[in-house]
Design a protein around this motif. Structure first.
Motif, short mmCIF file in Angstrom:
data_model
loop_
_atom_site.label_atom_id
_atom_site.label_comp_id
_atom_site.label_asym_id
_atom_site.label_seq_id
_atom_site.Cartn_x
_atom_site.Cartn_y
_atom_site.Cartn_z
N LYS A 1 20.65 -5.40 5.27
CA LYS A 1 19.67 -5.39 6.37
C LYS A 1 19.46 -3.97 6.91
O LYS A 1 18.33 -3.53 7.10
CB LYS A 1 20.15 -6.31 7.49
CG LYS A 1 19.20 -6.39 8.66
CD LYS A 1 19.72 -7.31 9.74
CE LYS A 1 18.78 -7.30 10.93
NZ LYS A 1 19.37 -7.83 12.12
N SER A 2 20.54 -3.24 7.13
CA SER A 2 20.42 -1.88 7.67
C SER A 2 19.76 -0.93 6.68
O SER A 2 19.03 -0.02 7.08
CB SER A 2 21.79 -1.34 8.07
OG SER A 2 22.29 -2.06 9.18
N SER A 3 19.99 -1.13 5.38
CA SER A 3 19.34 -0.30 4.36
C SER A 3 17.83 -0.47 4.42
O SER A 3 17.08 0.51 4.37
CB SER A 3 19.85 -0.67 2.96
OG SER A 3 21.22 -0.36 2.83
N LEU A 4 17.38 -1.71 4.53
CA LEU A 4 15.93 -1.97 4.64
C LEU A 4 15.38 -1.40 5.94
O LEU A 4 14.29 -0.80 5.96
CB LEU A 4 15.66 -3.46 4.55
CG LEU A 4 15.81 -4.07 3.15
CD1 LEU A 4 15.76 -5.59 3.21
CD2 LEU A 4 14.76 -3.52 2.19
N GLU A 5 16.11 -1.56 7.04
CA GLU A 5 15.66 -1.01 8.32
C GLU A 5 15.55 0.50 8.25
O GLU A 5 14.60 1.08 8.77
CB GLU A 5 16.63 -1.42 9.44
CG GLU A 5 16.57 -2.88 9.80
CD GLU A 5 17.69 -3.31 10.74
OE1 GLU A 5 17.59 -4.45 11.23
OE2 GLU A 5 18.64 -2.54 11.00
N ALA A 6 16.51 1.15 7.59
CA ALA A 6 16.49 2.61 7.47
C ALA A 6 15.26 3.05 6.68
O ALA A 6 14.58 4.01 7.07
CB ALA A 6 17.76 3.10 6.79
N LEU A 7 14.97 2.36 5.59
CA LEU A 7 13.78 2.70 4.79
C LEU A 7 12.51 2.57 5.63
O LEU A 7 11.64 3.44 5.59
CB LEU A 7 13.68 1.81 3.56
CG LEU A 7 14.67 2.09 2.45
CD1 LEU A 7 14.56 1.04 1.36
CD2 LEU A 7 14.46 3.48 1.89
N ARG A 8 12.43 1.52 6.39
CA ARG A 8 11.22 1.28 7.19
C ARG A 8 11.12 2.26 8.36
O ARG A 8 10.05 2.78 8.64
CB ARG A 8 11.19 -0.16 7.66
CG ARG A 8 10.98 -1.09 6.45
CD ARG A 8 11.12 -2.54 6.75
NE ARG A 8 10.96 -3.31 5.51
CZ ARG A 8 11.53 -4.47 5.28
NH1 ARG A 8 12.27 -5.05 6.21
NH2 ARG A 8 11.35 -5.09 4.14
#
Length: 157
Positions: A142-149
């Motif tokens: 979840k945090s990886s996707l949030e970081a990308l966004r």
């Protein structure tokens, strides 16, 4: 006020680093057998900011900047760090980690395939991550996707 049992707790800091190709950097943790962000323990006398700068330099040799740059209050007595979040995680055979999590952008990096401790480093795209749902540790995914966004606009500046 309740007491905190510090015998099985320690402070750590991690960072989700995003590159210009809109990929997030993760490292393979041999103990957890899982992909996690770069980071580690905050050493005696370090601030979370100092610790993550040290950890990134030690583990990757890459340069980065925080998504939310630390700022000084007008009188210089207060330094404000804007972490993504603080989480308390139970770590097998290690008690609990009080983890201060940051997002950042790599400003200088290479295709290095491992950390200073010979653990794998890998850049993950959004599509890579979407294909790993349920395979990766939930909060890392979840945090990886949030970081990308969140870092997407940051990288276009």
């Amino acid at each position: 006020m309740g007491e905190i049992n510090w015998k099985d707790k320690c402070w750590v800091t991690t960072i989700y680093l995003v590159n210009d190709d809109k990929k997030v950097l993760l490292t393979w943790n041999k103990n957890l057998q899982a992909w996690i962000p770069v980071g580690g323990h905050i050493e005696h006398g370090e601030t979370p900011e100092e610790a993550i700068v040290r950890e990134v330099a030690e583990e990757t040799g890459f340069d980065f900047e925080f998504l939310h740059s630390p700022t000084n209050e007008s009188n210089g007595n207060v330094r404000v760090l804007k972490a993504h979040r603080i989480q308390i995680e139970k770590v097998p055979h290690h008690g609990h980690h009080i983890n201060i999590v940051f997002f950042g952008r790599c400003t200088r990096y290479d295709s290095r395939g491992e950390t200073d401790e010979q653990e794998k480093l890998k850049w993950f795209s959004e599509s890579d991550l979407l294909g790993m749902k349920g395979v990766m540790i939930g909060n890392v995914w979840k945090s990886s996707l949030e970081a990308l966004r969140e870092c997407g606009d940051f990288n276009n500046k």
